[in-house]
Design an enzyme around this catalytic site. Structure first.
Site, PDB file in Angstrom:
ATOM      1  CD  GLU A   1      -1.372   3.899   8.170  1.00 50.70           C
ATOM      2  OE1 GLU A   1      -1.081   4.352   9.301  1.00 50.70           O
ATOM      3  OE2 GLU A   1      -1.567   4.625   7.183  1.00 50.70           O
TER       4      GLU A   1
ATOM      5  CG  HIS B   1      -0.758   9.040   3.504  1.00 54.63           C
ATOM      6  ND1 HIS B   1      -0.896   7.684   3.748  1.00 54.63           N
ATOM      7  CD2 HIS B   1      -0.375   9.576   4.680  1.00 54.63           C
ATOM      8  CE1 HIS B   1      -0.596   7.428   5.018  1.00 54.63           C
ATOM      9  NE2 HIS B   1      -0.271   8.565   5.602  1.00 54.63           N
TER      10      HIS B   1
ATOM     11  NE  ARG C   1      -3.146   2.601   2.712  1.00 59.59           N
ATOM     12  CZ  ARG C   1      -3.115   3.405   3.772  1.00 59.59           C
ATOM     13  NH1 ARG C   1      -2.619   2.993   4.913  1.00 59.59           N
ATOM     14  NH2 ARG C   1      -3.604   4.614   3.703  1.00 59.59           N
TER      15      ARG C   1
ATOM     16  CD  GLU D   1      -4.385   7.756   9.890  1.00 57.49           C
ATOM     17  OE1 GLU D   1      -3.865   8.799  10.331  1.00 57.49           O
ATOM     18  OE2 GLU D   1      -4.052   6.630  10.276  1.00 57.49           O
TER      19      GLU D   1
ATOM     20  CG  ASN E   1      -4.815   3.549   8.786  1.00 57.89           C
ATOM     21  OD1 ASN E   1      -4.956   2.558   8.065  1.00 57.89           O
ATOM     22  ND2 ASN E   1      -4.517   4.739   8.302  1.00 57.89           N
TER      23      ASN E   1
ATOM     24  CE1 TYR F   1       0.478   2.802  13.544  1.00 60.55           C
ATOM     25  CE2 TYR F   1      -1.525   3.864  12.752  1.00 60.55           C
ATOM     26  CZ  TYR F   1      -0.264   3.357  12.512  1.00 60.55           C
ATOM     27  OH  TYR F   1       0.258   3.396  11.245  1.00 60.55           O
TER      28      TYR F   1
HETATM   29  C1  GCO Z   1      -1.223   7.433   9.596  1.00 61.05           C
HETATM   30  C2  GCO Z   1      -0.271   7.634   8.938  1.00 61.05           C
HETATM   31  C3  GCO Z   1       1.130   7.341   8.930  1.00 61.05           C
HETATM   32  C4  GCO Z   1       1.832   7.499  10.232  1.00 61.05           C
HETATM   33  C5  GCO Z   1       1.546   6.367  11.157  1.00 61.05           C
HETATM   34  C6  GCO Z   1       2.272   6.471  12.461  1.00 61.05           C
HETATM   35  O1  GCO Z   1      -1.933   7.088   8.555  1.00 61.05           O
HETATM   36  O2  GCO Z   1      -1.417   7.850  10.690  1.00 61.05           O
HETATM   37  O3  GCO Z   1      -0.763   7.003   7.816  1.00 61.05           O
HETATM   38  O4  GCO Z   1       1.509   8.280   8.004  1.00 61.05           O
HETATM   39  O5  GCO Z   1       3.168   7.538   9.966  1.00 61.05           O
HETATM   40  O6  GCO Z   1       0.199   6.340  11.451  1.00 61.05           O
HETATM   41  O7  GCO Z   1       1.905   7.610  13.151  1.00 61.05           O
END
Ligand code: GCO
Length: 450
Positions: free
Chosen positions: A346, A122, A78, A167, A293, A295
């Site tokens: 992600e 992006h 991607r 995002e 995405n 985290y």
């Molecule tokens: C995100 C971003 C990335 C960042 C990653 C880490 O989509 O937030 O796509 O560009 O680098 O998330 O913070």
């Protein structure tokens, strides 16, 4: 290996990057300036004064980088396209040299047996558009659809998967509310209009992609994080739910339910965006897939965010490591919204990675992180979630926005002064996961030193 650690056949194993974070070549071969070029060139905006003028120099080294992907056995990659590299003034004449770069990138991926997943936006808006109001100006949404048409006309014969925006929450709220990201504005009302216009842009681009390529698989990537209550007390639960609707529901609901969450809409009062007739129908047109995405999560009480959470591990970004919340998120999406194929577009982590005496990068924490998240993703599939693929953020260390080069997320280590790449232990581990189509507790590296 027990069967429940295997993923469904055809599960898409990938890694992700973004143009501004890796390409470099910021002003070469006719590329126009983006808002991130302008922002990073403004003193005080990025840690350490870093810019991505060169970054990983992927523009010149993409063949080497694809060779590494192949070595890891990636099934998919991607990446995003730099709008001002293709259209230096945002619209109008195409910069053929810039478009050719992506053409070669796609061809080289296909030769390596790696499926391209393209992200159209992006975060690197052509600077010329910022000068006419950026995403606050609705016309930019139409120009975005024209840009999508240029790309699909050139690459649609080889690229099936198209992600319109990455995002929009970050674009709107870090770009216009906190000002931490380009264009660095701090105005909540404008942020909410930007968020809406981005969704309009998504809708227009989705239409354009399908017009030129009826079989296009069209999706969007949202950063989603569960907001979980610190206790069972009803006021804590209500605060957590409101926060979830405010951040995640604000994008999920228009896309998947054709409306903004009503409680949040009311709370925003006069801050709410202008919505033109027909916008919500446009925004909520069929999605072929949703990219997530993931985290971390947020823990909430009625008084606000609870942080740190006692006993939790945190990454270098200061984000709580919380894999079980990924499973809860996926299950909630299935329960609350229409059924739609999902991809983790992600997932990953920044830790302090260093090259060891032996020339290798022993990033056991990243292996543990990915192992836990993949295990939870697999459990969610067992819960009936239609999860089709998983993309590690990121293929290689890169420019982490306002943090500069300080945060390393890669499966591949980049030694910036020499541009040497070293596949980290996590990259070798991931190769083994891909080979076995699943996570084993004793995954050994599938490839040795590079
Ligand atoms: C995100 C971003 C990335 C960042 C990653 C880490 O989509 O937030 O796509 O560009 O680098 O998330 O913070």
């Amino acid at each position: 290996m027990a069967n429940n650690t295997l993923f469904p056949q055809g599960f898409v194993w990938g890694a992700a990057t973004a143009a501004y974070q890796i390409e470099g070549a910021w002003n070469l071969d006719g590329k126009g300036e983006s808002i991130w070029d302008a922002f990073s060139h403004t003193p005080g905006k990025v840690a350490n004064g870093d810019t991505a003028d060169v970054s990983c120099d992927h523009y010149h080294r993409f063949a080497e980088d694809i060779a590494l992907m192949r070595q890891m056995g990636l099934k998919a990659y991607r990446f995003s396209i730099s709008w001002p590299r293709v259209l230096p003034t945002g619209r109008g004449p195409v910069n053929w040299v810039g478009l050719d770069f992506y053409d070669r990138l796609v061809d080289t991926l296909l030769v390596a047996g790696i499926e391209p997943y393209i992200t159209l936006y992006h975060w690197d808006l052509p600077q010329v558009f910022q000068d006419i109001g950026g995403w606050e100006n609705r016309e930019v949404a139409s120009y975005f659809a024209d840009y999508a048409s240029v790309l699909v006309n050139r690459l649609g014969d080889r690229v099936r998967f198209w992600i319109t925006l990455n995002e929009p929450w970050v674009v709107a709220f870090l770009g216009y509310r906190t000002g931490e990201h380009a264009p660095g504005i701090t105005d909540e009302k404008r942020a909410l209009q930007v968020a809406h216009n981005l969704l309009v842009a998504h809708g227009l681009a989705a239409q354009a992609l399908r017009t030129h390529m009826p079989g296009a698989q069209v999706g969007i990537a949202l950063n989603l994080w569960p907001t979980e209550s610190v206790s069972n007390a009803s006021e804590d639960i209500a605060a957590a739910e409101l926060a979830w609707q405010k951040d995640c529901g604000w994008f999920l609901s228009p896309l998947l339910k054709a409306s903004y969450p009503s409680d949040v809409w009311e709370k925003y009062g006069e801050l709410v965006p202008d919505v033109a007739p027909g916008d919500l129908a446009l925004i909520s047109q069929r999605l072929d897939f949703l990219g997530i995405n993931y985290y971390s999560r947020t823990v909430m009480s009625a008084q606000g965010t609870v942080s740190p959470v006692a006993g939790s591990q945190y990454t270098e970004m200061g984000w709580e490591v919380q894999a079980p919340a990924l499973r809860r998120l996926l299950v909630r999406l299935k329960k609350d919204y229409q059924a739609i194929p999902l991809y983790i577009t992600e997932n990953g982590c920044a830790f302090k990675d260093e090259m060891s005496q032996d020339g290798q990068v022993h990033d056991q924490k990243r292996i543990d992180f990915l192992q836990q998240h993949l295990s939870q993703a697999r459990l969610a599939i067992g819960d009936g979630v239609d999860l089709r693929g998983f993309f590690v953020w990121s293929l290689m260390d890169n420019f982490e926005w306002a943090h500069g080069f300080n945060k390393r997320f890669g499966l591949v280590y980049v030694d910036y002064p020499t541009q040497k790449r070293i596949v980290k232990d996590s990259g070798k581990w991931y190769a083994q996961v891909i080979k076995q189509n699943g996570v084993m507790s004793n995954c050994k590296p599938a490839i040795s030193g590079v």
